[in-house]
Design a protein around this motif. Structure first.
Motif, PDB file in Angstrom:
ATOM      1  N   GLN A 266      31.990  39.846  39.133  1.00  0.00           N
ATOM      2  CA  GLN A 266      30.748  39.816  38.325  1.00  0.00           C
ATOM      3  C   GLN A 266      30.953  39.041  36.973  1.00  0.00           C
ATOM      4  N   GLY A 267      32.319  38.585  36.702  1.00  0.00           N
ATOM      5  CA  GLY A 267      32.547  37.812  35.589  1.00  0.00           C
ATOM      6  C   GLY A 267      32.408  38.727  34.368  1.00  0.00           C
ATOM      7  N   SER A 268      32.872  40.074  34.649  1.00  0.00           N
ATOM      8  CA  SER A 268      32.820  41.170  33.621  1.00  0.00           C
ATOM      9  C   SER A 268      34.084  41.599  33.081  1.00  0.00           C
ATOM     10  N   GLN A 269      35.054  40.974  33.715  1.00  0.00           N
ATOM     11  CA  GLN A 269      36.618  41.768  33.578  1.00  0.00           C
ATOM     12  C   GLN A 269      36.859  41.551  32.144  1.00  0.00           C
ATOM     13  N   GLU A 270      36.924  42.621  31.454  1.00  0.00           N
ATOM     14  CA  GLU A 270      37.655  42.790  29.910  1.00  0.00           C
ATOM     15  C   GLU A 270      38.377  43.931  29.882  1.00  0.00           C
ATOM     16  N   TRP A 271      39.603  43.923  29.174  1.00  0.00           N
ATOM     17  CA  TRP A 271      40.328  45.124  29.204  1.00  0.00           C
ATOM     18  C   TRP A 271      40.381  45.657  27.527  1.00  0.00           C
ATOM     19  N   HIS A 272      40.215  47.006  27.488  1.00  0.00           N
ATOM     20  CA  HIS A 272      40.217  47.461  26.185  1.00  0.00           C
ATOM     21  C   HIS A 272      41.029  48.893  26.557  1.00  0.00           C
ATOM     22  N   LEU A 273      42.224  49.020  25.875  1.00  0.00           N
ATOM     23  CA  LEU A 273      43.079  50.041  26.213  1.00  0.00           C
ATOM     24  C   LEU A 273      42.639  51.366  25.310  1.00  0.00           C
ATOM     25  N   THR A 274      42.733  52.592  25.646  1.00  0.00           N
ATOM     26  CA  THR A 274      42.356  53.624  24.858  1.00  0.00           C
ATOM     27  C   THR A 274      43.257  54.756  24.735  1.00  0.00           C
ATOM     28  N   HIS A 275      44.276  54.666  25.989  1.00  0.00           N
ATOM     29  CA  HIS A 275      45.319  55.535  25.768  1.00  0.00           C
ATOM     30  C   HIS A 275      46.471  55.360  26.688  1.00  0.00           C
ATOM     31  N   HIS A 276      47.741  55.446  25.977  1.00  0.00           N
ATOM     32  CA  HIS A 276      48.850  55.113  26.638  1.00  0.00           C
ATOM     33  C   HIS A 276      49.871  56.112  26.275  1.00  0.00           C
TER      34      HIS A 276
END
Length: 297
Positions: A266-276
């Motif tokens: 989709q060309g929409s891959q973007e990572w945002h971490l919310t919890h680790h």
């Protein structure tokens, strides 16, 4: 149904609400080649639909989790990674609420096949799910569309009686997406790259108004310093959006690679971490053999 002549290699039955599709692959003695035959039997109006009940954990756990998630801001995203280890139920609720949208038609959950159940590498069910927050129905039309594209996708109801990677998340679906239907997919680690790509392409073609959740727990049974090392590798793979050439210390490499394939197509891959965090880091145990880490985003 009479089987085609020859040496039968594979018999596959795919059950839909209105018909039973039987696929055969056999060696044709006269042609000296492998032949695929699809036979459809229509009029299966009385085929029962399986109903599942989700009550492994008390409703109070989910209610508490949503109390912690009441102030999250909505994000216009169509996929996420969540844990199925419910010690982080509050963080799971936050991710679901972040993506919650009344206009979403379908929620797709992709889970590992924890117990190696079933006869094929991608399994689903037409069943409905009774949760504390109401019934969640399968998106039977979408399942039928996907099955038309993916030869290895098969109805395997029994698998879903045991697969906590799906069932544990159904109350979150019912609460955050009350009007949506579900497509649950249990994917075995032996799924081929070709079938993974076919699944990703089919989802992108037929499920344009769906939200997709990859149900993944990360490092298992490791001391904290070793767990942190492996988690950093996983986080790096998520940041670059590519994990095909490495075996990560997670319970669902094929699920992650499928999600990345869907997003990259989709060309929409973007990572945002919310919890680790981890069981050790949360001080839920001091025994590393009971340790599980969680990366959500």
């Amino acid at each position: 149904i009479s089987r085609p002549p020859g040496d039968l290699v594979i018999e596959q039955q795919v059950l839909f609400p209105d018909r039973l599709v039987v696929r055969y692959r056999f060696f044709h003695r006269r042609r000296l080649q492998v032949v695929d035959v699809t036979v459809a039997v229509f009029g299966q109006e009385d085929i029962p639909v399986v109903a599942f009940t989700v009550n492994d954990q008390p409703q109070s756990l989910y209610d508490w989790a949503y109390d912690q998630a009441k102030d999250v801001e909505h994000v216009d995203a169509k996929s996420a990674i969540v844990a199925h280890h419910l010690v982080v139920a509050d963080e799971i609720a936050k991710v679901f609420e972040t993506l919650s949208d009344d206009s979403v038609d379908t929620v797709i959950i992709m889970s590992p096949n924890h117990f190696d159940l079933g006869a094929t590498t991608i399994q689903t069910t037409m069943g409905s799910w009774d949760t504390y927050y109401g019934e969640v129905e399968a998106d039977q039309d979408l399942i039928e569309d996907l099955a038309g594209d993916i030869e290895v996708l098969r109805i395997e109801d029994e698998t879903f009686e045991y697969e906590h990677g799906i069932s544990g998340l159904l109350p979150f679906v019912a609460r955050s997406f009350p009007d949506a239907k579900i497509v649950p997919l249990v994917i075995h680690e032996s799924l081929s790259d070709e079938d993974r790509d076919t699944l990703a392409e089919s989802i992108n073609e037929h499920a344009k108004n769906a939200v997709i959740f990859a149900s993944i727990d990360m490092s298992h049974n490791l001391p904290e310093h070793t767990q942190n090392f492996h988690d950093e590798i996983t986080l790096r793979a998520l940041e670059i959006g590519d994990a095909q050439d490495i075996e990560l210390e997670i319970d669902a490499n094929v699920v992650l690679n499928t999600l990345l394939a869907i997003n990259n197509d989709q060309g929409s891959q973007e990572w945002h971490l919310t919890h680790h965090d981890s069981s050790l880091g949360m001080e839920l145990t001091d025994n590393y053999t009971e340790n599980t880490s969680h990366i959500l985003g």
